[in-house]
Design a protein around this motif. Sequence first.
Motif, PDB file in Angstrom:
ATOM      1  N   VAL A   1       0.848  -1.184   0.000  1.00  0.00           N
ATOM      2  CA  VAL A   1       0.000   0.000   0.000  1.00  0.00           C
ATOM      3  C   VAL A   1       0.885   1.235   0.000  1.00  0.00           C
ATOM      4  N   GLN A   2       0.571   2.165  -0.883  1.00  0.00           N
ATOM      5  CA  GLN A   2       1.294   3.444  -0.918  1.00  0.00           C
ATOM      6  C   GLN A   2       0.291   4.587  -0.914  1.00  0.00           C
ATOM      7  N   LEU A   3       0.628   5.628  -0.183  1.00  0.00           N
ATOM      8  CA  LEU A   3      -0.193   6.822  -0.123  1.00  0.00           C
ATOM      9  C   LEU A   3       0.647   8.010  -0.576  1.00  0.00           C
ATOM     10  N   GLN A   4       0.131   8.764  -1.509  1.00  0.00           N
ATOM     11  CA  GLN A   4       0.838   9.917  -2.038  1.00  0.00           C
ATOM     12  C   GLN A   4       0.030  11.160  -1.738  1.00  0.00           C
ATOM     13  N   ALA A   5       0.578  12.002  -0.877  1.00  0.00           N
ATOM     14  CA  ALA A   5      -0.101  13.238  -0.488  1.00  0.00           C
ATOM     15  C   ALA A   5       0.496  14.425  -1.221  1.00  0.00           C
ATOM     16  N   SER A   6      -0.326  15.423  -1.435  1.00  0.00           N
ATOM     17  CA  SER A   6       0.129  16.640  -2.091  1.00  0.00           C
ATOM     18  C   SER A   6      -0.739  17.813  -1.648  1.00  0.00           C
ATOM     19  N   GLY A   7      -0.255  19.022  -1.954  1.00  0.00           N
ATOM     20  CA  GLY A   7      -1.059  20.201  -1.695  1.00  0.00           C
ATOM     21  C   GLY A   7      -0.580  21.099  -0.588  1.00  0.00           C
ATOM     22  N   GLY A   8       0.442  20.674   0.142  1.00  0.00           N
ATOM     23  CA  GLY A   8       0.952  21.528   1.198  1.00  0.00           C
ATOM     24  C   GLY A   8       1.650  22.747   0.629  1.00  0.00           C
ATOM     25  N   GLY A   9       1.943  23.690   1.497  1.00  0.00           N
ATOM     26  CA  GLY A   9       2.639  24.889   1.057  1.00  0.00           C
ATOM     27  C   GLY A   9       2.553  25.986   2.074  1.00  0.00           C
ATOM     28  N   LEU A  10       2.895  27.188   1.631  1.00  0.00           N
ATOM     29  CA  LEU A  10       2.896  28.362   2.491  1.00  0.00           C
ATOM     30  C   LEU A  10       1.678  29.215   2.159  1.00  0.00           C
ATOM     31  N   VAL A  11       0.980  29.638   3.197  1.00  0.00           N
ATOM     32  CA  VAL A  11      -0.205  30.466   3.006  1.00  0.00           C
ATOM     33  C   VAL A  11      -0.296  31.459   4.148  1.00  0.00           C
ATOM     34  N   GLN A  12      -0.904  32.588   3.881  1.00  0.00           N
ATOM     35  CA  GLN A  12      -1.089  33.571   4.946  1.00  0.00           C
ATOM     36  C   GLN A  12      -2.272  33.204   5.823  1.00  0.00           C
ATOM     37  N   ALA A  13      -2.246  33.661   7.045  1.00  0.00           N
ATOM     38  CA  ALA A  13      -3.361  33.434   7.954  1.00  0.00           C
ATOM     39  C   ALA A  13      -4.659  33.937   7.318  1.00  0.00           C
ATOM     40  N   GLY A  14      -5.708  33.131   7.464  1.00  0.00           N
ATOM     41  CA  GLY A  14      -6.988  33.458   6.849  1.00  0.00           C
ATOM     42  C   GLY A  14      -7.173  32.849   5.476  1.00  0.00           C
ATOM     43  N   GLY A  15      -6.102  32.325   4.924  1.00  0.00           N
ATOM     44  CA  GLY A  15      -6.158  31.736   3.591  1.00  0.00           C
ATOM     45  C   GLY A  15      -6.623  30.296   3.612  1.00  0.00           C
ATOM     46  N   SER A  16      -6.556  29.674   2.444  1.00  0.00           N
ATOM     47  CA  SER A  16      -7.037  28.300   2.274  1.00  0.00           C
ATOM     48  C   SER A  16      -6.005  27.451   1.544  1.00  0.00           C
ATOM     49  N   LEU A  17      -6.057  26.172   1.829  1.00  0.00           N
ATOM     50  CA  LEU A  17      -5.268  25.172   1.107  1.00  0.00           C
ATOM     51  C   LEU A  17      -6.106  23.914   0.988  1.00  0.00           C
ATOM     52  N   ARG A  18      -5.791  23.145  -0.032  1.00  0.00           N
ATOM     53  CA  ARG A  18      -6.467  21.860  -0.202  1.00  0.00           C
ATOM     54  C   ARG A  18      -5.421  20.765  -0.315  1.00  0.00           C
ATOM     55  N   LEU A  19      -5.494  19.795   0.565  1.00  0.00           N
ATOM     56  CA  LEU A  19      -4.599  18.644   0.530  1.00  0.00           C
ATOM     57  C   LEU A  19      -5.301  17.484  -0.147  1.00  0.00           C
ATOM     58  N   SER A  20      -4.519  16.716  -0.887  1.00  0.00           N
ATOM     59  CA  SER A  20      -5.057  15.531  -1.546  1.00  0.00           C
ATOM     60  C   SER A  20      -4.164  14.343  -1.267  1.00  0.00           C
ATOM     61  N   CYS A  21      -4.756  13.171  -1.295  1.00  0.00           N
ATOM     62  CA  CYS A  21      -3.994  11.949  -1.057  1.00  0.00           C
ATOM     63  C   CYS A  21      -4.611  10.831  -1.875  1.00  0.00           C
ATOM     64  N   ALA A  22      -3.752  10.072  -2.551  1.00  0.00           N
ATOM     65  CA  ALA A  22      -4.213   8.947  -3.349  1.00  0.00           C
ATOM     66  C   ALA A  22      -3.527   7.682  -2.884  1.00  0.00           C
ATOM     67  N   ALA A  23      -4.303   6.641  -2.729  1.00  0.00           N
ATOM     68  CA  ALA A  23      -3.776   5.354  -2.295  1.00  0.00           C
ATOM     69  C   ALA A  23      -3.656   4.419  -3.491  1.00  0.00           C
ATOM     70  N   SER A  24      -2.641   3.578  -3.445  1.00  0.00           N
ATOM     71  CA  SER A  24      -2.457   2.595  -4.502  1.00  0.00           C
ATOM     72  C   SER A  24      -1.923   1.308  -3.900  1.00  0.00           C
ATOM     73  N   GLY A  25      -2.004   0.241  -4.666  1.00  0.00           N
ATOM     74  CA  GLY A  25      -1.538  -1.042  -4.182  1.00  0.00           C
ATOM     75  C   GLY A  25      -2.694  -2.014  -4.025  1.00  0.00           C
ATOM     76  N   SER A  26      -2.400  -3.118  -3.377  1.00  0.00           N
ATOM     77  CA  SER A  26      -3.400  -4.170  -3.199  1.00  0.00           C
ATOM     78  C   SER A  26      -4.327  -3.824  -2.037  1.00  0.00           C
ATOM     79  N   ILE A  27      -5.325  -3.036  -2.355  1.00  0.00           N
ATOM     80  CA  ILE A  27      -6.266  -2.575  -1.342  1.00  0.00           C
ATOM     81  C   ILE A  27      -7.652  -3.067  -1.720  1.00  0.00           C
ATOM     82  N   PHE A  28      -8.237  -3.865  -0.849  1.00  0.00           N
ATOM     83  CA  PHE A  28      -9.526  -4.444  -1.195  1.00  0.00           C
ATOM     84  C   PHE A  28     -10.692  -3.713  -0.562  1.00  0.00           C
ATOM     85  N   SER A  29     -10.514  -3.290   0.655  1.00  0.00           N
ATOM     86  CA  SER A  29     -11.630  -2.644   1.334  1.00  0.00           C
ATOM     87  C   SER A  29     -11.112  -1.626   2.344  1.00  0.00           C
ATOM     88  N   ILE A  30     -11.288  -0.358   2.010  1.00  0.00           N
ATOM     89  CA  ILE A  30     -10.873   0.711   2.913  1.00  0.00           C
ATOM     90  C   ILE A  30     -12.032   1.035   3.844  1.00  0.00           C
TER      91      ILE A  30
END
Length: 115
Positions: free
Chosen positions: A1-30
């Motif tokens: 199983v591998q998880l790949q996250a993305s979307g981090g970074g620098l933002v000013q207070a009050g701002g927004s960010l969106r993180l994403s993560c995708a799983a791959s591998g032999s996964i039958f039931s999450i």
Amino acid sequence: VQLQASGGGLVQAGGSLRLSCAASGSIFSIRIMGWYRQVLGKQRELVARITSGGSTGYGDSVKGRFTISADFAKKTVALQMNSLKPEDTADYYCYINVVQLGDSWGQGTLVTVSS
């Protein structure tokens, strides 16, 4: 199983960010997908999680500001973070709980909120 996250970074207070993560591998039931965060020297804390049934849970410090969503068929989970505060600065880790396999974790993605 591998998880790949993305979307981090620098933002000013009050701002927004969106993180994403995708799983791959032999996964039958999450069963659960979610996000934790950790600041150096402190314990990892729950940010948000969502079950395959659609139930969500959030850490007290992010309720009303963060929203978790997931597509269990596509094995992806996202975290929409609004009204960010400097205290949200941390490494964010996605994770999944899989039937008969337990928990798997992705690499951290750094979120830095400047004041």
